[in-house]
Design a protein around this motif. Structure first.
Motif, PDB file in Angstrom:
ATOM      1  N   SER A  80      -8.438   0.581   6.495  1.00  0.00           N
ATOM      2  CA  SER A  80      -8.018   1.358   7.659  1.00  0.00           C
ATOM      3  C   SER A  80      -6.851   2.280   7.352  1.00  0.00           C
ATOM      4  CB  SER A  80      -7.649   0.422   8.816  1.00  0.00           C
ATOM      5  OG  SER A  80      -6.437  -0.274   8.533  1.00  0.00           O
ATOM      6  N   GLN A  81      -6.095   1.962   6.302  1.00  0.00           N
ATOM      7  CA  GLN A  81      -4.880   2.716   6.002  1.00  0.00           C
ATOM      8  C   GLN A  81      -4.868   3.371   4.620  1.00  0.00           C
ATOM      9  OE1 GLN A  81      -2.419   3.176   8.269  1.00  0.00           O
ATOM     10  NE2 GLN A  81      -3.668   2.026   9.726  1.00  0.00           N
ATOM     11  N   CYS A  82      -5.754   2.967   3.730  1.00  0.00           N
ATOM     12  CA  CYS A  82      -5.644   3.397   2.330  1.00  0.00           C
ATOM     13  C   CYS A  82      -6.122   4.837   2.137  1.00  0.00           C
ATOM     14  CB  CYS A  82      -6.461   2.459   1.432  1.00  0.00           C
ATOM     15  SG  CYS A  82      -6.310   2.877  -0.326  1.00  0.00           S
ATOM     16  N   LEU A 128       0.829  -1.199   0.000  1.00  0.00           N
ATOM     17  CA  LEU A 128       0.000   0.000   0.000  1.00  0.00           C
ATOM     18  C   LEU A 128       0.869   1.256   0.000  1.00  0.00           C
ATOM     19  CD1 LEU A 128      -2.863   1.133   0.151  1.00  0.00           C
ATOM     20  CD2 LEU A 128      -2.737   0.955   2.634  1.00  0.00           C
ATOM     21  N   GLU A 129       1.920   1.249   0.793  1.00  0.00           N
ATOM     22  CA  GLU A 129       2.830   2.407   0.829  1.00  0.00           C
ATOM     23  C   GLU A 129       3.513   2.614  -0.527  1.00  0.00           C
ATOM     24  OE1 GLU A 129       6.669   4.002   3.460  1.00  0.00           O
ATOM     25  OE2 GLU A 129       5.746   2.068   3.888  1.00  0.00           O
ATOM     26  N   TRP A 130       3.759   1.525  -1.228  1.00  0.00           N
ATOM     27  CA  TRP A 130       4.428   1.575  -2.540  1.00  0.00           C
ATOM     28  C   TRP A 130       3.513   2.092  -3.643  1.00  0.00           C
ATOM     29  CZ3 TRP A 130       2.725  -1.450  -6.647  1.00  0.00           C
ATOM     30  CH2 TRP A 130       3.557  -1.568  -7.760  1.00  0.00           C
ATOM     31  N   ARG A 154     -11.642   9.124   5.321  1.00  0.00           N
ATOM     32  CA  ARG A 154     -10.496   9.803   5.917  1.00  0.00           C
ATOM     33  C   ARG A 154      -9.647  10.522   4.888  1.00  0.00           C
ATOM     34  NH1 ARG A 154      -5.985   6.760   5.870  1.00  0.00           N
ATOM     35  NH2 ARG A 154      -5.291   7.622   7.857  1.00  0.00           N
ATOM     36  N   SER A 155     -10.019  10.475   3.610  1.00  0.00           N
ATOM     37  CA  SER A 155      -9.341  11.272   2.588  1.00  0.00           C
ATOM     38  C   SER A 155     -10.340  11.546   1.490  1.00  0.00           C
ATOM     39  CB  SER A 155      -8.112  10.538   2.033  1.00  0.00           C
ATOM     40  OG  SER A 155      -8.461   9.763   0.917  1.00  0.00           O
TER      41      SER A 155
END
Length: 511
Positions: A344-346, A317-319, A376-377
């Protein structure tokens, strides 16, 4: 993106009225232009050595048909009129046309004299039909359909409801429909679309300004060589320039889903694809798609994912620049844990498909993450459900959605901050604040396993290269259908598999 508007019956009638009353373009002038356009199509397709029978109703659609017979006769073509409509109910314009035809000694039969024509012009009912066809009108429609003649419908086949494509008891099955000024919803939505044959949209002089404030906001593409646009490619770019896609797909028995989606993303121009999938799929993927990066999890009965699996997912996901999730992930507790971890993180733009949508439909809290004001975004999100998946998201029967797909899609996107691709024989793309796109490409041969996985990959590839969510959804849907049309042209609808759609992407890109 330049698209054509698709109008309802009320919108088209309002446009006619405005052209007549506000701009002074007479109703008979519009009728004459409609007849001239219809005659032009008939002569272009069927030549001059033909015997033409016009089936005319008592409204303005019938008036168009009567004018067609007169213009054909003026050009030396054998044509005659079968008056189906009631004489006492003739519209003023149709009455004028019929009186002119009488003065010119054009043969007029009252009722269906016969159907031994080369070409039948269907001008019985136009866009205003509101009740089922019965009695002598039904007999006329059945006689037209039983004939061996080529059938040209004026504006819309008689019996097709203009706004939703439903069949009003029975309907004429046309080879060609010549519709005027704008396409009508009933010509594109099934089952009406199956009665329309080839649709020719002909201008009749209604100013574009007339419809500016009189349309529902439904649009379509019709000329793929002009309308299809893929993102521009930078000659100095590298694999990172063209976007990195993280694809979360494929349970232990569904390795093909992630392969098809990943390959489609590559074939649409994405620079890199990283797959998070069940460990059982790793070997096959690396053999068939060595270009992809593959991370895995153990697809077992455990309800959660291990710290190592979570770390691999979040590393991907970070990549990634964009994320696609859902094809073939199953409805297991493990799949839900993966989806929860991802959501939860994307913060990246995301395509949500298939099993991911089914999991969301079972968990209101997860689905609320996509509601307006709750995410959240503000990154673009695209949902790509087929009709069954959409019904589950909407918590209502499929039959209810089918009654008015456009309204259902708009209702969903008023609540959720997503671009919605509702897949059916005619796919809709909806987004709050945007025009609703009604897709015209594609065919029944695409109703095959893996076709939806291909669409997910195509949209993901376009997102990765910088398209907004709505642009990627619209252009991806259109390109997907075009590729299916190219594949059918090469072989047949019976032959097409999902991989043939991917191969055809190269054909449309070259063209």
């Amino acid at each position: 993106m330049l698209m054509e508007y698709v109008l309802t019956s009320a919108e088209m009638k309002a446009s006619d009225t405005a052209a007549i009353e506000e701009y002074g373009i007479g109703a008979l002038v519009l009728m004459e232009r409609a007849a001239l356009q219809t005659v032009s199509v008939i002569l272009d397709r069927y030549g001059t050595d033909i015997y033409v029978g016009v089936m005319a109703g008592s409204g303005n659609n019938g008036g168009d048909g009567i004018a067609v017979a007169r213009i054909l006769r003026e050009q030396g073509i054998r044509a005659e009129i079968n008056m189906i409509g009631e004489q006492s109910k003739l519209s003023p314009e149709a009455a004028v046309q019929l009186e002119t035809a009488r003065k010119l000694n054009i043969p007029i039969h009252y009722g269906v004299e016969h159907t031994l024509y080369d070409v039948i012009v269907d001008a019985i009912f136009g866009i205003g039909i509101t009740r089922n066809i019965e009695g002598k009108y039904r007999k006329a429609v059945e006689a037209v359909n039983a004939s061996r003649a080529k059938v040209v419908a004026v504006d819309i086949p008689s019996g097709v409801h203009t706004d939703d494509g439903s069949i009003m008891g029975c309907a004429v099955k046309a080879d060609i429909t010549v519709t005027f000024a704008y396409r009508k919803l009933g010509l594109m939505l099934y089952p009406g679309a199956s009665c329309a044959g080839e649709v020719v949209c002909a201008p009749i002089g209604i100013p574009g300004a007339v419809t500016a404030n009189k349309r529902s906001g439904v649009v379509t593409f019709t000329d793929w060589k002009k309308d299809l646009h893929f993102p521009a490619r930078s000659r100095s770019g590298n694999k990172g320039t063209f976007g990195k896609v993280l694809l979360v797909a494929g349970s232990r028995n569904m390795g093909g889903a992630c392969y098809l989606s990943a390959l489609s993303a590559f074939r649409t121009g994405a620079g890199m694809v990283r797959i998070f999938t069940a460990a059982q799929n790793r070997e096959g993927l690396l053999k068939k798609l060595p270009e992809a990066i593959v991370d895995t999890y153990d697809d077992n009965a455990d309800p959660g994912i291990t710290p190592e699996e979570s770390a691999a997912l979040l590393s991907g996901l970070e990549w990634a620049d964009i994320v696609a999730v859902g094809p073939g992930i199953s409805m297991s507790a493990k799949a839900k844990a993966i989806l929860e971890t991802l959501l939860s993180q994307c913060c990246q733009p995301m395509v949500v498909d298939a099993d991911a949508l089914n999991l969301l439909s079972q968990d209101e809290a997860l689905l609320r993450l996509f509601a307006y004001g709750s995410r959240r975004s503000d990154s673009d999100v695209i949902f790509t459900p087929h009709l069954g998946e959409f019904a589950r998201l909407m918590q209502c029967p499929v039959s209810e959605i089918r009654r008015d797909m456009i309204a259902s899609c708009k209702a969903f996107t008023r609540k959720y901050d997503v671009a919605l691709v509702c897949k059916d024989a005619r796919t809709l793309v909806a987004r709050r604040g945007k025009l609703t796109y009604l897709n015209s490409s594609g065919n029944d041969g695409m109703a095959t396993a893996g076709s939806g996985d291909v669409l997910t990959g195509i949209i993901a590839g376009l997102l990765a290269q910088g398209y907004s969510g709505f642009e990627a959804a619209v252009m991806g849907t259109y390109a997907h259908g075009l590729a299916g049309d190219f594949a059918r042209h090469k072989t047949s609808a019976y032959y097409i598999m999902a991989q043939d759609i991917i191969k055809a992407l190269g054909d449309i890109e070259k063209e």
